[in-house]
Scaffold this motif. Sequence first.
Motif, short mmCIF file in Angstrom:
data_model
loop_
_atom_site.label_atom_id
_atom_site.label_comp_id
_atom_site.label_asym_id
_atom_site.label_seq_id
_atom_site.Cartn_x
_atom_site.Cartn_y
_atom_site.Cartn_z
N HIS A 34 55.72 44.92 41.35
CA HIS A 34 54.79 44.34 40.38
C HIS A 34 55.54 43.37 39.49
O HIS A 34 56.74 43.53 39.24
N ASN A 35 54.84 42.36 39.04
CA ASN A 35 55.44 41.31 38.20
C ASN A 35 56.68 40.70 38.86
O ASN A 35 57.69 40.47 38.21
N VAL A 92 55.13 49.54 47.70
CA VAL A 92 53.73 49.33 47.39
C VAL A 92 53.60 48.07 46.54
O VAL A 92 54.12 48.00 45.43
N ASN A 93 52.90 47.07 47.09
CA ASN A 93 52.77 45.78 46.43
C ASN A 93 51.55 45.76 45.52
O ASN A 93 50.42 45.74 45.98
N HIS A 94 51.80 45.72 44.22
CA HIS A 94 50.73 45.65 43.23
C HIS A 94 50.48 44.22 42.75
O HIS A 94 49.63 44.01 41.88
N ASP A 95 51.23 43.27 43.28
CA ASP A 95 51.03 41.87 42.92
C ASP A 95 49.93 41.26 43.79
O ASP A 95 49.55 41.82 44.81
N GLY A 132 49.38 41.60 48.98
CA GLY A 132 48.98 42.22 47.74
C GLY A 132 48.05 43.40 48.00
O GLY A 132 47.12 43.29 48.79
N GLY A 133 48.34 44.53 47.39
CA GLY A 133 47.54 45.74 47.58
C GLY A 133 47.94 46.55 48.80
O GLY A 133 47.39 47.62 49.02
N LYS A 193 57.58 50.50 43.65
CA LYS A 193 56.43 49.66 43.30
C LYS A 193 56.90 48.22 43.18
O LYS A 193 57.99 47.95 42.67
N THR A 211 51.02 48.26 51.61
CA THR A 211 52.25 49.04 51.58
C THR A 211 53.09 48.73 52.80
O THR A 211 52.57 48.62 53.91
N GLU A 247 58.86 56.09 46.60
CA GLU A 247 58.07 54.86 46.52
C GLU A 247 58.74 53.86 45.59
O GLU A 247 59.26 54.23 44.54
#
Length: 107
Positions: free
Chosen positions: A33-34, A53-56, A76-77, A31, A79, A29
């Motif tokens: 983010h930022n 996996v998009n955490h933004d 966002g949120g 991630k 995959t 995976e």
Amino acid sequence: MAFRPLAGLLLLSALALAGCSSSKHDDPEVKIHNNAFDPATITVKAGEHIHFVNHDGVAHTATSNTGAFNTGNIAGGATGEANFPTAGTFPYHCAIHSSMKGTVVVT
């Protein structure tokens, strides 16, 4: 006595759900983010999939610099996924945010 059919049904349901478990949880995976890929460089074996996996809160892509793969927009949120059938080094970027860069090394 009325509980036996229900207990049997619950047991069968649990077994069926256990059989539906996916190897996706074992896949590597990355991630997001930022506005960055984490890890920026990932090493996988030929034939593996990577889950991005998009955490933004905004959409991103994981797009190969050479056209080898493209997740398309990952909200966002959500995959995205890419498969790596052959060995090599695959630099990639976000097509929406050009400062986002990463590398997949396939052994």
